[in-house]
Design a protein around this motif. Sequence first.
Motif, PDB file in Angstrom:
ATOM      1  N   LYS A 262       0.856  -1.195   0.000  1.00  0.00           N
ATOM      2  CA  LYS A 262       0.000   0.000   0.000  1.00  0.00           C
ATOM      3  C   LYS A 262       0.891   1.244   0.000  1.00  0.00           C
ATOM      4  O   LYS A 262       2.073   1.181   0.337  1.00  0.00           O
ATOM      5  N   ARG A 263       0.268   2.357  -0.386  1.00  0.00           N
ATOM      6  CA  ARG A 263       0.937   3.652  -0.322  1.00  0.00           C
ATOM      7  C   ARG A 263       0.181   4.519   0.684  1.00  0.00           C
ATOM      8  O   ARG A 263      -0.971   4.226   0.996  1.00  0.00           O
ATOM      9  N   PRO A 264       0.829   5.604   1.158  1.00  0.00           N
ATOM     10  CA  PRO A 264       0.119   6.469   2.123  1.00  0.00           C
ATOM     11  C   PRO A 264      -1.253   6.904   1.605  1.00  0.00           C
ATOM     12  O   PRO A 264      -2.213   6.995   2.382  1.00  0.00           O
ATOM     13  N   GLY A 265      -1.361   7.123   0.293  1.00  0.00           N
ATOM     14  CA  GLY A 265      -2.630   7.569  -0.285  1.00  0.00           C
ATOM     15  C   GLY A 265      -3.738   6.532  -0.200  1.00  0.00           C
ATOM     16  O   GLY A 265      -4.910   6.861  -0.402  1.00  0.00           O
ATOM     17  N   ASP A 266      -3.384   5.280   0.086  1.00  0.00           N
ATOM     18  CA  ASP A 266      -4.399   4.229   0.198  1.00  0.00           C
ATOM     19  C   ASP A 266      -5.083   4.225   1.567  1.00  0.00           C
ATOM     20  O   ASP A 266      -6.116   3.571   1.750  1.00  0.00           O
ATOM     21  N   ILE A 267      -4.475   4.922   2.534  1.00  0.00           N
ATOM     22  CA  ILE A 267      -5.010   4.901   3.904  1.00  0.00           C
ATOM     23  C   ILE A 267      -6.212   5.836   3.997  1.00  0.00           C
ATOM     24  O   ILE A 267      -6.159   6.989   3.562  1.00  0.00           O
ATOM     25  N   GLN A 268      -7.309   5.338   4.573  1.00  0.00           N
ATOM     26  CA  GLN A 268      -8.549   6.122   4.623  1.00  0.00           C
ATOM     27  C   GLN A 268      -8.904   6.615   6.022  1.00  0.00           C
ATOM     28  O   GLN A 268      -9.763   7.479   6.183  1.00  0.00           O
ATOM     29  N   VAL A 269      -8.264   6.040   7.028  1.00  0.00           N
ATOM     30  CA  VAL A 269      -8.465   6.499   8.410  1.00  0.00           C
ATOM     31  C   VAL A 269      -7.219   6.100   9.196  1.00  0.00           C
ATOM     32  O   VAL A 269      -6.612   5.064   8.899  1.00  0.00           O
ATOM     33  N   ALA A 270      -6.821   6.928  10.177  1.00  0.00           N
ATOM     34  CA  ALA A 270      -5.627   6.581  10.954  1.00  0.00           C
ATOM     35  C   ALA A 270      -5.760   7.014  12.408  1.00  0.00           C
ATOM     36  O   ALA A 270      -6.350   8.054  12.714  1.00  0.00           O
ATOM     37  N   GLU A 271      -5.221   6.174  13.272  1.00  0.00           N
ATOM     38  CA  GLU A 271      -5.048   6.508  14.683  1.00  0.00           C
ATOM     39  C   GLU A 271      -3.566   6.820  14.856  1.00  0.00           C
ATOM     40  O   GLU A 271      -2.707   5.981  14.552  1.00  0.00           O
ATOM     41  N   VAL A 272      -3.269   8.025  15.316  1.00  0.00           N
ATOM     42  CA  VAL A 272      -1.886   8.503  15.376  1.00  0.00           C
ATOM     43  C   VAL A 272      -1.547   8.904  16.810  1.00  0.00           C
ATOM     44  O   VAL A 272      -2.385   9.458  17.518  1.00  0.00           O
ATOM     45  N   HIS A 273      -0.321   8.615  17.209  1.00  0.00           N
ATOM     46  CA  HIS A 273       0.110   8.792  18.603  1.00  0.00           C
ATOM     47  C   HIS A 273       0.328  10.272  18.958  1.00  0.00           C
ATOM     48  O   HIS A 273       1.412  10.811  18.805  1.00  0.00           O
ATOM     49  N   ASP A 274      -0.724  10.918  19.455  1.00  0.00           N
ATOM     50  CA  ASP A 274      -0.658  12.343  19.805  1.00  0.00           C
ATOM     51  C   ASP A 274      -0.478  12.541  21.313  1.00  0.00           C
ATOM     52  O   ASP A 274      -1.220  13.294  21.935  1.00  0.00           O
ATOM     53  N   ALA A 275       0.533  11.887  21.896  1.00  0.00           N
ATOM     54  CA  ALA A 275       0.794  12.069  23.331  1.00  0.00           C
ATOM     55  C   ALA A 275       1.005  13.547  23.622  1.00  0.00           C
ATOM     56  O   ALA A 275       0.634  14.051  24.688  1.00  0.00           O
ATOM     57  N   PHE A 276       1.619  14.251  22.669  1.00  0.00           N
ATOM     58  CA  PHE A 276       1.745  15.706  22.708  1.00  0.00           C
ATOM     59  C   PHE A 276       1.183  16.193  21.370  1.00  0.00           C
ATOM     60  O   PHE A 276       1.520  15.617  20.323  1.00  0.00           O
ATOM     61  N   ALA A 277       0.344  17.224  21.400  1.00  0.00           N
ATOM     62  CA  ALA A 277      -0.387  17.646  20.198  1.00  0.00           C
ATOM     63  C   ALA A 277       0.481  17.743  18.946  1.00  0.00           C
ATOM     64  O   ALA A 277       0.101  17.244  17.884  1.00  0.00           O
ATOM     65  N   PRO A 278       1.670  18.376  19.034  1.00  0.00           N
ATOM     66  CA  PRO A 278       2.462  18.495  17.804  1.00  0.00           C
ATOM     67  C   PRO A 278       2.906  17.153  17.230  1.00  0.00           C
ATOM     68  O   PRO A 278       3.201  17.063  16.032  1.00  0.00           O
ATOM     69  N   PHE A 279       2.925  16.102  18.059  1.00  0.00           N
ATOM     70  CA  PHE A 279       3.328  14.787  17.548  1.00  0.00           C
ATOM     71  C   PHE A 279       2.346  14.288  16.483  1.00  0.00           C
ATOM     72  O   PHE A 279       2.718  13.526  15.602  1.00  0.00           O
ATOM     73  N   GLU A 280       1.076  14.697  16.590  1.00  0.00           N
ATOM     74  CA  GLU A 280       0.121  14.273  15.553  1.00  0.00           C
ATOM     75  C   GLU A 280       0.510  14.891  14.210  1.00  0.00           C
ATOM     76  O   GLU A 280       0.504  14.221  13.176  1.00  0.00           O
ATOM     77  N   ILE A 281       0.873  16.177  14.251  1.00  0.00           N
ATOM     78  CA  ILE A 281       1.247  16.870  13.007  1.00  0.00           C
ATOM     79  C   ILE A 281       2.521  16.243  12.422  1.00  0.00           C
ATOM     80  O   ILE A 281       2.579  15.902  11.239  1.00  0.00           O
TER      81      ILE A 281
END
Lengths: 374, 144
Positions: A262-281
């Motif tokens: 798969k490529r990043p463009g294939d991902i339709q939803v993600a859970e991302v580790h935002d322990a600190f807000a900027p980490f999500e970005i």
Amino acid sequence: MAEVYIAGVGMTKFGRSERSLLNLMAEAARTALTHAGIYEFDAIYLGAMNPEEFVGDGCFAALFADYLGYAYVPSLRVETGTSSGAAAFFAAWTAVASGHYRRVLVVAGEKMTHLSTPRVAEILSRMIDPYERSYGATMPALAAMVTRAYMEEHGVGPKELALVAVKNHHNGTLNPYAHFQQEVSLEEVMESRMIADPLRLYHCCPISDGAAAALLTAEEQPVKVAGMGHGTDHPALRHRDSLTSFRATVAAAQRAYKMADKRPGDIQVAEVHDAFAPFEIISTEDLGFFPPGKGARALVKGRTALDGDLPINPSGGLKARGHPVGATGLAQIVEIVWQLKGEAEKRQVEARVGLSHSIGGLASNNWVTILERV
Amino acid sequence: MDPIPASKCHCGKISAPPAPFCPSCGKPMEECLLPTYGRILSYTVLYSPPEGFSSPLSIALVELEGRAKFLCHGEEKGLKIGRRVAIERLDEIYYFSTLSLRERAELFWRRRGETQQKLKAIIRSLSRRVRGSPPPGGIRAASQ
Ligand SMILES: [Zn+2]
């Protein structure tokens, strides 16, 4: 390697709980077994960061198996700091994919809120390079240095950082399992107490209790593990090549994408580790969703909101769902399974392929998991 | 100021404080010394520092000359990314401070490929010449 499917998932509500860690994990496990309709399995793989210090128990996998009523089922514990839940999932996945086991119960959890905040911070700081720790570096301090460098390099301001918390708190209002289920305003985030400049209280995830579980099987089910990757980096910030991108995420993502084809463009939803807000970005850039320095812009434009073209953290993320450290990596996977199966209720998005991203330590031991509806 | 103990590897990696094995390639490292100048790569001011530290606690990640990075304490007012700082050791703890004029001058000469000793010799010889009694070696040192 054989295909591995997720037959059932479960989790407890995250937040403050008076119950024991064993009891929380047992609830999550029982829910996953009921969800799967399967009550027999070959092994238990358990993720917990530090039950020795948080709750004073050791050889924890055996204690748990016994508590659950499965003392004769082989059990083991897997640990990679704050990403232990994803690590346990990985170990279980390799065991089933290799054919060594046919069904494995994965369970992960942590109990933290009964301790004082300084004590929790002390236990979490064990993950930091000892020399940097000797200078008073805590997890928020190192995260703040990463944030400061990112803001400087990409011209990102405090408002963009605050918007991560606003978005994720909104998603949390739609998630009955979330620690926080109320909105926060941009002003509340930007005026909250300074913890480690430029990180304020509302940029940081809470201390929580909770557990999650999943049953992995070689038998065909609606959701399969498409790919998984593990990436690592120097725990010491001073040995890293970049402060504004996490090598451990990039490496984990490359492996997971390759395996899943798969490529990043294939991902339709993600859970991302935002322990600190900027980490999500930062992580949405490291995962290849947006180019370096463009993650904040995507957030501001609403692309990562629940109704955006790539919803990030529909669960509320670590910020609102909460962060019982060992549980989080598996709770993210549980959320993606619910999303892919159409069981996410009020926060449901349309997706056939989803990704979860878990950070261990200060991004020294990260995991990326790609799940797909069959 | 004493130079900072560090270790270096054939691959180019430098570690401060010294490490037995290269964090980049795993080979054994050799001890070396680093100059006490650098620039701030990033920083934070911590308002809830761990036990044993007073609040607010300023921590900076400094890149030393030679590209080794180094964590140290310092004053809140001098914190800015890119700022050049001098590192000093006090009771085994390293602190950064904003460079003084004299330190900037020394750094300038060193970066121009001159030695710190040469600059000192020039200053010494000039001051002696002003006093009217150039000692043997003073002028020579300056013209070496
Ligand atoms: Zn090397």
